[in-house]
Design a protein around this motif. Sequence first.
Motif, PDB file in Angstrom:
ATOM      1  N   GLY A  23       0.820  -1.212   0.000  1.00 29.75           N
ATOM      2  CA  GLY A  23       0.000   0.000   0.000  1.00 29.75           C
ATOM      3  C   GLY A  23       0.849   1.255   0.000  1.00 29.75           C
ATOM      4  O   GLY A  23       0.554   2.213  -0.710  1.00 29.75           O
ATOM      5  N   MET A  24       1.898   1.258   0.785  1.00 31.72           N
ATOM      6  CA  MET A  24       2.799   2.413   0.837  1.00 31.72           C
ATOM      7  C   MET A  24       3.504   2.610  -0.499  1.00 31.72           C
ATOM      8  O   MET A  24       3.662   3.738  -0.955  1.00 31.72           O
ATOM      9  CB  MET A  24       3.828   2.237   1.961  1.00 31.72           C
ATOM     10  N   ALA A  25       3.916   1.516  -1.122  1.00 31.54           N
ATOM     11  CA  ALA A  25       4.577   1.607  -2.423  1.00 31.54           C
ATOM     12  C   ALA A  25       3.619   2.202  -3.456  1.00 31.54           C
ATOM     13  O   ALA A  25       4.015   3.029  -4.286  1.00 31.54           O
ATOM     14  CB  ALA A  25       5.072   0.236  -2.869  1.00 31.54           C
ATOM     15  N   GLU A  26       2.358   1.784  -3.400  1.00 30.47           N
ATOM     16  CA  GLU A  26       1.356   2.311  -4.327  1.00 30.47           C
ATOM     17  C   GLU A  26       1.128   3.813  -4.083  1.00 30.47           C
ATOM     18  O   GLU A  26       1.036   4.594  -5.026  1.00 30.47           O
ATOM     19  CB  GLU A  26       0.039   1.542  -4.169  1.00 30.47           C
ATOM     20  N   ILE A  27       1.061   4.191  -2.814  1.00 26.08           N
ATOM     21  CA  ILE A  27       0.883   5.610  -2.479  1.00 26.08           C
ATOM     22  C   ILE A  27       2.080   6.417  -2.960  1.00 26.08           C
ATOM     23  O   ILE A  27       1.927   7.493  -3.538  1.00 26.08           O
ATOM     24  CB  ILE A  27       0.672   5.779  -0.964  1.00 26.08           C
ATOM     25  N   LEU A  31       1.985   9.365  -5.626  1.00 26.31           N
ATOM     26  CA  LEU A  31       2.505  10.662  -5.217  1.00 26.31           C
ATOM     27  C   LEU A  31       3.583  11.144  -6.189  1.00 26.31           C
ATOM     28  O   LEU A  31       3.631  12.326  -6.545  1.00 26.31           O
ATOM     29  CB  LEU A  31       3.063  10.576  -3.800  1.00 26.31           C
ATOM     30  N   SER A  32       4.409  10.229  -6.630  1.00 22.25           N
ATOM     31  CA  SER A  32       5.438  10.575  -7.606  1.00 22.25           C
ATOM     32  C   SER A  32       4.806  11.053  -8.911  1.00 22.25           C
ATOM     33  O   SER A  32       5.261  12.026  -9.516  1.00 22.25           O
ATOM     34  CB  SER A  32       6.339   9.362  -7.861  1.00 22.25           C
ATOM     35  N   ARG A  35       3.407  14.500  -8.356  1.00 25.00           N
ATOM     36  CA  ARG A  35       4.516  15.449  -8.300  1.00 25.00           C
ATOM     37  C   ARG A  35       5.004  15.776  -9.714  1.00 25.00           C
ATOM     38  O   ARG A  35       5.251  16.944 -10.040  1.00 25.00           O
ATOM     39  CB  ARG A  35       5.656  14.872  -7.465  1.00 25.00           C
ATOM     40  N   GLU A  36       5.131  14.764 -10.561  1.00 31.18           N
ATOM     41  CA  GLU A  36       5.584  14.979 -11.936  1.00 31.18           C
ATOM     42  C   GLU A  36       4.569  15.821 -12.709  1.00 31.18           C
ATOM     43  O   GLU A  36       4.943  16.755 -13.435  1.00 31.18           O
ATOM     44  CB  GLU A  36       5.788  13.635 -12.634  1.00 31.18           C
ATOM     45  N   ASP A  37       3.276  15.518 -12.569  1.00 33.36           N
ATOM     46  CA  ASP A  37       2.235  16.296 -13.240  1.00 33.36           C
ATOM     47  C   ASP A  37       2.257  17.745 -12.771  1.00 33.36           C
ATOM     48  O   ASP A  37       2.108  18.674 -13.571  1.00 33.36           O
ATOM     49  CB  ASP A  37       0.848  15.696 -12.973  1.00 33.36           C
ATOM     50  N   PHE A  38       2.429  17.946 -11.486  1.00 33.35           N
ATOM     51  CA  PHE A  38       2.470  19.288 -10.921  1.00 33.35           C
ATOM     52  C   PHE A  38       3.666  20.060 -11.466  1.00 33.35           C
ATOM     53  O   PHE A  38       3.546  21.231 -11.834  1.00 33.35           O
ATOM     54  CB  PHE A  38       2.523  19.198  -9.394  1.00 33.35           C
ATOM     55  N   THR A  39       4.808  19.403 -11.539  1.00 33.88           N
ATOM     56  CA  THR A  39       6.011  20.042 -12.067  1.00 33.88           C
ATOM     57  C   THR A  39       5.814  20.454 -13.522  1.00 33.88           C
ATOM     58  O   THR A  39       6.176  21.564 -13.924  1.00 33.88           O
ATOM     59  CB  THR A  39       7.227  19.094 -11.944  1.00 33.88           C
TER      60      THR A  39
END
Length: 115
Positions: A23-27, A31-32, A35-39
């Motif tokens: 679950g953490m890996a999926e989150i 999130l990555s 972050r890329e879309d936001f950048t």
Amino acid sequence: GGGGDRIVDTRLVSHTMSQVGVGMAEIEKRLSGVREDFTQALQRVGETENEKFDLIFAILVELQSRQAQLEESVRALSQHLGFAVASGCGGCGGTSGGGGSCASGGCCAGGWSAP
């Protein structure tokens, strides 16, 4: 003895921890991506703002150039009028035909007359 209730199945804990890790890996993966879309979105906004700035700057440079030309024209006209007054060609301003009334040809030789 109530101590038997506290026995923990290590396989269950291991499985639960594994699921938490997945679950953490999926989150982290999501999130990555966010972050890329936001950048990328920030870069697009920055490029758009730079284009706007460049356009505004080009307009200001053009206005400055035109202002300099206008000032030069006013300066030249002022010098011309100053010459006309200094040469005693006062009759030029009163003529409507633009031919002038100066016998010497001074400021009226070119057919200029004041409005």
